[in-house]
Design a protein around this motif. Sequence first.
Motif, short mmCIF file in Angstrom:
data_model
loop_
_atom_site.label_atom_id
_atom_site.label_comp_id
_atom_site.label_asym_id
_atom_site.label_seq_id
_atom_site.Cartn_x
_atom_site.Cartn_y
_atom_site.Cartn_z
N PRO C 210 0.84 -1.20 0.00
CA PRO C 210 0.00 0.00 0.00
C PRO C 210 0.87 1.24 0.00
O PRO C 210 1.95 1.24 0.62
CB PRO C 210 -0.79 -0.11 1.31
N PRO C 211 0.44 2.32 -0.67
CA PRO C 211 1.27 3.51 -0.79
C PRO C 211 1.70 4.07 0.57
O PRO C 211 2.87 4.42 0.75
CB PRO C 211 0.39 4.51 -1.53
N GLU C 212 0.77 4.10 1.53
CA GLU C 212 1.13 4.67 2.85
C GLU C 212 2.23 3.84 3.48
O GLU C 212 3.19 4.38 4.03
CB GLU C 212 -0.08 4.68 3.80
N LEU C 213 2.07 2.52 3.40
CA LEU C 213 3.08 1.64 4.01
C LEU C 213 4.44 1.88 3.35
O LEU C 213 5.46 2.01 4.04
CB LEU C 213 2.66 0.19 3.82
N GLY C 214 4.41 1.99 2.04
CA GLY C 214 5.66 2.21 1.33
C GLY C 214 6.31 3.51 1.77
O GLY C 214 7.51 3.56 2.04
N VAL C 215 5.51 4.57 1.85
CA VAL C 215 6.06 5.87 2.24
C VAL C 215 6.58 5.80 3.67
O VAL C 215 7.68 6.28 3.98
CB VAL C 215 4.98 6.96 2.10
N ASN C 216 5.82 5.15 4.55
CA ASN C 216 6.24 5.08 5.94
C ASN C 216 7.54 4.32 6.11
O ASN C 216 8.33 4.61 6.99
CB ASN C 216 5.15 4.40 6.79
N TYR C 217 7.75 3.33 5.28
CA TYR C 217 8.97 2.54 5.39
C TYR C 217 10.12 3.15 4.60
O TYR C 217 11.20 2.60 4.58
CB TYR C 217 8.73 1.11 4.91
N GLY C 218 9.86 4.25 3.92
CA GLY C 218 10.94 4.91 3.19
C GLY C 218 11.22 4.28 1.84
O GLY C 218 12.31 4.43 1.31
N ALA C 219 10.24 3.58 1.30
CA ALA C 219 10.45 3.00 -0.03
C ALA C 219 10.53 4.13 -1.06
O ALA C 219 10.03 5.23 -0.83
CB ALA C 219 9.31 2.06 -0.38
N SER C 220 11.16 3.86 -2.17
CA SER C 220 11.27 4.87 -3.20
C SER C 220 11.47 4.17 -4.55
O SER C 220 11.46 2.95 -4.62
CB SER C 220 12.44 5.81 -2.91
#
Lengths: 195, 151, 369, 340
Positions: C210-220
Amino acid sequence: MIGSLWNVIWNSVFSGSFWYPLAFVCLSLGVLIPAVLVALSRNMVHAALWLLPCLVSVAGLYLMLGAELLAGIQILVYCGGIVVLILFAVMLTHGLGDPDVRVHNQQLLWGVVAAMAVAGVVLRLLSQEIWQSGPPVAVSEVTGRLADALLGPYVLAFEVVSVILLAALIGSIVIARGDAAPEPGADDSDAEAGE
Amino acid sequence: MTRTNLFVDVVLSALSIVKGLMVTLTNALRPRVTRNHPFQKTPIPEVWRGRLVHLRGEDGRLRCTACLACQKACPSHAIPTIQGDDKKGKEKRAQVYVWDASRCLFCGLCVEACPFDAIRLTREYSIVGEDRADLIFDLNRLLGPAEGETA
Amino acid sequence: MTTGLTPTEHITLNMGPQHPSTHGVLRLELELEGEVIVACRPIIGYLHRGIEKMAEARTYPQVLPYTDRLDYLSSSSNNMAYVQAVEKLLGLEVPERAKYLRVISLELNRIASHLVFLATFANDLGATTVFLYGMRERELIMDLFSMWAGARLTQSWIRIGGVGADIPDGFVDQALAFCRLMPKRLDEYDRILTGNRIFRARTEGVGILPPELGVNYGASGPTLRGSGVEFDVRRAEPYEVYGDLDFEVVTRPTCDCMGRYLVRMQEMRQSVRILEQCLKRLPEGEVRAKVPRVIRPPEGEAYGRVESPRGEFACYVVSDGSPRPARVRFRAPSFYHLSVLPRMLQGWKVGDAVAILGSIDIVLGEVDR
Amino acid sequence: MNASLYNTIGQWWYVHGLPPWIFEAAWMVAMAALVTVFVLLSVLVLVWLERKISADLQSRVGPNRVGGRFGPLQTAADALKLLLKEDIFPAGADRVVFWLAPFVVFVPSLMVFMVLPFGERLAVNDLNLGVLFVVAVSAFPVIGLIMAGWGSNNKYAVLGAMRAAAQSLSYEVPLVLAMVCVVVFAGSLRVGDIVAAQREGGWFILRFPLQLAFLLYFITAMAEVNRVPFDLPEAESELVAGYHVEYSGMRFAFFFLAEFAHLFFVSAFCATLFLGAWQGPWLPPAVWFLLKSYAIVILIMWIRWTVPRLRIDQVMGFSWKLLVPLGLAAVVLTGIVKVW
């Protein structure tokens, strides 16, 4: 005396007639010894694997009786299906694949008693039967007659068995579905019924 | 996937696989890209950063003056030892020079650092030995061709 | 199986450090129920070389070859992040031609890296032939790099102040030929893989991030863009000449393996587009600014960030005025993707684990550093 | 030719007053040896073919050194290497089960060759229930795979074995259904009769509802021989090598042999059931038979090197949700067509 015995042996060897009893003895031992080992194996997987020679020997006995179709079905269903399923279940079920797990229960005495009782009944029945050997039947004829019998006089029994299998199939799906999504194992219980 | 388009889905799936089969077939008809290695040499570009060599000047003497610029530039201490003779000035020439191929990153910083254009990385890429000592090159093994000869 | 009726055995499966699909030396401790993953613990550090610490004992130019060894599939972007930070410290202006050459190098490396992704991802899913195709096309890029930089993988050709050397004769033509070839080959991959029903069944809806999870984990990078977040350092904070170039930031809203895969496939087309623009606009001039032999940046700190093929690759350099950096720190995108991996794996099967791990396209060199 | 040879030698033997069973036994041994040699040679060719085909599809060259330009002896060299390698028992393995497994896999894959018709009356033994025999014997290798997986004391191997078991059980059903269609059409379980039926009315693949059966057979056959997209039991990228991950040397060679022998068998059997077996103009029957078999083999390899692999639940779902209903439909359709 010895000479005549030699003659008997030579004649039977020459004509090949000793094969039949020899094969029968071998196959019988092939049924009995693995069967005992199935019961006595400490390891569940070994027990399941010992079923294999046992069932194959039974198929061999069928072959000796001229029932090729039955032998084929025996191997297909029992060796290819049932044993595989048992192995599958053993490997999936918690701890059963572990050789240290106890596979015998405490009721050895009662087990022996029950086995003796069953053996007694079977032996009694066998001794009452008058055994006679008819002429060997051509195999294709056997297959055809089996088909006729299943769809003729025994059609009701055949259909009843089908319904039972269907019930088993549906039941296994219901159990396997439970609350989670169906999984490969669930499909396998179908395989048993399907065959 | 709803029941109604199950048939369509099956047909499309089969078609997609056939498409893939056609791709592999066209590739089978293309020329091979493999080079048959030891028999067929891969062309190595001129600028390749392979084995280090020492160049000689027109007089046939080493250009290296043991100024230690390469040693200082090397990030991995692959050039641990450099010694020159005692002569002063431009006459000074390297006497001892060790290049440790097992440490070398082949980054070319030493070549860039050299003020006399005395060392170069060559097209020779196959630097192998039977033990680690074989990978430590002294000056004898680092001698490149004299000026004018081809590498 | 998962019901309470038949308790199934939990198996702890060590996937790696020696396993065909861990893309290097990663170990995943998988807790399995049958084939279903209940829990996953990535164990890293098998490739730790202490590059950040080593950098403190090297001069500024000497650090550069070490950055190649981080994300070894795209050494250009590592070089770029480090060089960018150092140039910021120095306040150095790079010649225009060097900037274009840097972008060419970066984009070639991006295609090469995405091709390796395509190859290994396909191989993980059992399509061995696509593996060979991907590697075959990558070889063309390797040829370009070796004729320019003299090295295939660890080029260290983006140097402080510019690039290592000007491109040789014929480079532009060969690169343009590659640009013409690549879209055709990409169409081919689409035919054999993207459209394939089996491939779609293996990737669509699998490994949701999920986008939020990705952002929270610092994915890019493509991993995040596959979840529909439009974030690309090239666009968010343009470096070199990216601001002048015409390209799209590809995103996919599906959040699954297919989304991440498609983003990379489309990015290759965008990279080809960027390459063509750069090759055609390439200005004449110097390729390297005047840089002192011993670099002593003034005291201070700088942060260089680039969009590597894997995501935001950044480098933080602290200078104390000496010729050696006081501290160098690398932000490796794969590390963050690996930390979100356990969340993505839960509930999927072993076969999916391979697909999901492949779809985030990690390189252990930069994770362990 | 086979049968007449048998009769000639048998009569000679009997006339000379020797025990006939010795002749029977010798005949059986000779036939077994013949089949074994044929299978081993075929496997050598098949492995080479697989490597060449995969290389062709992948823009590579493939074996090109051992024994000449096209590397024909490459597989022989590899086989020799495998024979010379150390035979390793992993620590904690169930030694007997581990030891037995390769044979349980290998022997049935040889046995099925007994019924293949290489020409008119040119089968080792054209059994009355040939098709049933094939199906029954093919059921054995699964147990061998489970034994290998379980006996190795390796989790990857166990996972591979469980996949193998689940997969082969599921795919046996549509496989049998596809064969049933053929059997209904030919009206006999004997392979010779099936071939004869195709001589009269054309190849079975050309007769209306049997195309469906052919497709079913082809797909399930690929699953039975664990080829991509159904190669889950040994999925390299997931389970390293699956059930035979712990095997080395000779024992691994047995698995390898069995796999390729089985591949050849399903292709040859496909040719027998649907493509008219040895029938064809001009060329000798055996050549036709091999040609057809190899055509199927190459098709399977081509697909194998093109598509990705399915996931285990998709493999199962594909069989139960699509192939089994299709198979049932095919059987019903065949019955209807046959009765009309």
